[in-house]
Every structure is written in C-alpha cells, then in structure tokens.
Write a protein that holds these residues in place. Structure first.
Motif, PDB file in Angstrom:
ATOM      1  N   PHE A  45     -72.756  24.400  29.134  1.00 59.32           N
ATOM      2  CA  PHE A  45     -73.253  25.572  29.848  1.00 59.32           C
ATOM      3  C   PHE A  45     -73.588  25.183  31.283  1.00 59.32           C
ATOM      4  CE2 PHE A  45     -77.763  24.477  29.289  1.00 59.32           C
ATOM      5  CZ  PHE A  45     -77.764  23.797  28.082  1.00 59.32           C
ATOM      6  N   HIS A  46     -73.510  26.176  32.156  1.00 59.29           N
ATOM      7  CA  HIS A  46     -73.669  25.936  33.598  1.00 59.29           C
ATOM      8  C   HIS A  46     -74.084  27.247  34.256  1.00 59.29           C
ATOM      9  CE1 HIS A  46     -69.585  27.538  33.152  1.00 59.29           C
ATOM     10  NE2 HIS A  46     -69.862  28.152  34.302  1.00 59.29           N
ATOM     11  N   CYS A  47     -74.292  27.225  35.563  1.00 56.73           N
ATOM     12  CA  CYS A  47     -74.772  28.408  36.273  1.00 56.73           C
ATOM     13  C   CYS A  47     -73.988  28.685  37.544  1.00 56.73           C
ATOM     14  CB  CYS A  47     -76.225  28.184  36.685  1.00 56.73           C
ATOM     15  SG  CYS A  47     -77.374  29.102  35.709  1.00 56.73           S
ATOM     16  N   HIS A  48     -74.056  29.937  37.954  1.00 53.47           N
ATOM     17  CA  HIS A  48     -73.542  30.380  39.253  1.00 53.47           C
ATOM     18  C   HIS A  48     -74.703  31.048  39.976  1.00 53.47           C
ATOM     19  CE1 HIS A  48     -69.309  29.777  37.958  1.00 53.47           C
ATOM     20  NE2 HIS A  48     -69.835  30.027  36.766  1.00 53.47           N
ATOM     21  N   TRP A  49     -74.745  30.894  41.303  1.00 58.33           N
ATOM     22  CA  TRP A  49     -75.843  31.478  42.078  1.00 58.33           C
ATOM     23  C   TRP A  49     -75.377  31.767  43.501  1.00 58.33           C
ATOM     24  CZ3 TRP A  49     -75.851  26.406  40.188  1.00 58.33           C
ATOM     25  CH2 TRP A  49     -75.705  25.391  41.139  1.00 58.33           C
ATOM     26  N   LEU A 103     -75.675  32.680  34.074  1.00 59.75           N
ATOM     27  CA  LEU A 103     -75.537  31.499  33.221  1.00 59.75           C
ATOM     28  C   LEU A 103     -74.338  31.695  32.301  1.00 59.75           C
ATOM     29  CD1 LEU A 103     -77.114  28.877  32.052  1.00 59.75           C
ATOM     30  CD2 LEU A 103     -77.905  30.471  30.316  1.00 59.75           C
ATOM     31  N   HIS A 104     -73.522  30.663  32.150  1.00 64.93           N
ATOM     32  CA  HIS A 104     -72.346  30.728  31.277  1.00 64.93           C
ATOM     33  C   HIS A 104     -72.453  29.716  30.144  1.00 64.93           C
ATOM     34  CE1 HIS A 104     -69.731  32.622  34.670  1.00 64.93           C
ATOM     35  NE2 HIS A 104     -70.435  33.518  33.994  1.00 64.93           N
ATOM     36  N   LEU A 105     -72.371  30.207  28.904  1.00 67.71           N
ATOM     37  CA  LEU A 105     -72.324  29.346  27.727  1.00 67.71           C
ATOM     38  C   LEU A 105     -70.873  29.343  27.249  1.00 67.71           C
ATOM     39  CD1 LEU A 105     -75.498  31.036  26.374  1.00 67.71           C
ATOM     40  CD2 LEU A 105     -75.408  28.568  26.634  1.00 67.71           C
TER      41      LEU A 105
HETATM   42 ZN    ZN Z   1     -69.075  29.800  34.957  1.00 69.55          ZN
END
Ligand code: ZN
Ligand code: B30
Length: 263
Positions: free
Chosen positions: A91-95, A116-118
């Motif tokens: 999982f990771h994030c975009h902002w 947030l992407h799982l």
């Molecule tokens: Zn993503």
C-alpha cells in the motif's frame, strides 16, 4: 539513457505514453466519478478483507511515494465485484502540494488532499507480475484522505518517514500496521475497470473507491510532502530533484466504461 517517469513537466503524466504506450489506452485511471452517470447495483456479497498486520513490514521511499510492502500471502480481499481471492501486495499514497489537491480519483470534479491505495493481486495467477497482464489481475482499494484528526495507524508509518527520506531508502517496521484500520467505517464504494495510475499504466485493475474519506492530520500530510525524490548521494544543485510535492495523475476519460455504485 531514457528519462525516468515522474510528476514534473519534463517527465510527468503527459509524457508517459512516449515510453509506456499503455498510458494512452481507453481504460485508464484515475477518473472523475460522476454520481449522475452511475449504475447502482446490489452486490450479492459484501466486500471482505482479512489482513495480517505482522506481514506489513517493509517501508520504501520509491522516489515518487512511500510504499509498505506486504511479505507473505495471508492478507486477502474477496467479495463485492470480485471473483476469487486477491492477495495484498503493498500500500502507498498519493498527495498534493496543497489540501485542495492530491487525490487521483475525483467525485464530481472534487479532489481530496490525498488517496491511499491498497494493491492486491488475483491469487489465480502465479505472481503479481503475471496478474498485471490480465484485466482481472489486480484490485486496488482507494481511500480518500482529508485533513482533520491525526490517523493513529498511519502514524506508525509517518513516524518512520524521516528514516527513508531519500529515494531507494527502506526499513523494516518494528510495529505491525493493520491496513484494515485505513478502510472507512461506511463501506459504500464505487467500482470500475481501469489501470495502474503510474507507468506502465497497465489496464489490469478492478478499482474499488470508497465514498467516505478518512482523516489525517496536517502534520501527517506535511511529512508526505517532505519526502525526497532523489537519492541521498545526489544532492548537488545539478541533479537535485527536491521533495515529492505532488504525485497524483490527473483524471482520464471514462469512455465506454460503466462505473457502478455498490449498495
Ligand atoms: Zn497508487
Ligand atoms: S496504483 O495503485 O495504480 N497507483 C503499481 C502498483 C499500483 C499502482 C501503480 C503501479 C506497480 O507498478 N506495481 C509494480 C511494482 N511492484 C509490485 C508492487 O506493486 O509492489 C513490483 C515489485 O515489487 O516487484 Cu512489490
């Protein structure tokens, strides 16, 4: 040498199709989700997840985001629009630079401060890489982030970000992180067929985007924006890239696709 993809004018989303032709496809992500164009469906099965916090153990600075890698196969997602079982990979994030931007998906043109992407892959395939070659290969859960109260579980990651400030730095988390605590209380979601939002932009993702955002604090957003996109050893003015101030791809046309609202 070819230019590494990123989010600046010389290597940003407009340029991705040059090296990654799939980025110019007809089923790209993210999209603007327009409630007037939705089809509402009663799902036969609820979405179900079973995550193993101890497996969420490795934190990376990828140069474009932070990412937590999940080791082992026991963390699973099923039900809803999915057939079979999908395994959590990372999982990771975009902002964004400011609170009025940062999410990849938008609702009626409205952006959130982050997303947030799982990322899960279909266990009927033999690996993540093989799954990413099929339209039903991946399922990504998208959770909107909005400024508000500090998110306790996310803070386990935020507290470690200074130790992976530069690209390619990584560490093992000492405390387990439970991804289930990132999923909003209200499980209402939108689902559609799309792509990875970064190169290679493969059209292999069943997207599930939760309607309800979760809150994170200004300090937590600031910690994301302070991550560096360059390696520690490359800080000279000539190759200094600076902070990952924004890492979201603008929305792309929905085209012929159906966006479904789950009830
Ligand atoms: Zn993503
Ligand atoms: S996103 O959720 O659409 N932003 C990738 C995964 C998810 C998105 C975008 C891109 C991706 O490229 N994954 C391949 C990289 N990885 C697998 C992984 O996702 O984390 C390959 C790997 O290491 O060997 Cu584990």
């Amino acid at each position: 040498a070819s230019v590494e993809w990123g989010y600046d004018s010389h290597n940003g989303p407009e340029t991705w199709p040059i090296q990654y032709p799939q980025a110019a496809g007809e089923k790209q992500s993210p999209i603007d989700i327009q409630p007037v164009n939705l089809k509402t469906l009663k799902m036969n099965k609820n979405l179900q997840w079973k995550y193993i916090p101890e497996q969420c153990e490795e934190l990376f600075n990828t140069g474009t985001s932070w990412k937590v890698h999940v080791n082992g196969k026991g963390s699973e997602l099923a039900g809803g629009p999915l057939e079979g079982t999908y395994v959590l990979e990372q999982f990771h994030c975009h902002w964004g630079e400011k609170d009025d931007e940062g999410s990849e998906h938008t609702i009626d043109g409205q952006r959130f401060a982050g997303e947030l992407h799982l990322v899960h892959w279909n266990s009927k395939y033999s690996s993540f890489a093989e799954a990413a070659e099929h339209p039903d290969g991946l399922c990504v859960l998208g959770v909107f982030l909005k400024p508000g109260n500090k998110h306790g579980e996310l803070d386990k990651i935020v507290a470690q970000l200074p130790k992976v400030e530069f690209k390619n730095e990584r560490l093992y988390l000492t405390e387990p992180v439970d991804p289930a605590l990132f999923i909003p209380e209200d499980n209402g979601y939108y689902t559609y067929q799309g792509s990875l939002t970064t190169p290679p932009c493969s059209e292999c993702v069943i997207w599930i985007v939760f309607k309800e955002p979760v809150e994170i604090s200004q300090e937590q957003l600031a910690a994301f924006r302070n991550m560096k996109s360059n390696p520690r050893e490359a800080q000279m003015p000539s190759n200094y890239n600076g902070c990952v101030r924004r890492n979201y791809r603008p929305t792309l046309p929905v085209g012929q696709r159906e966006v479904v609202e789950a009830m």
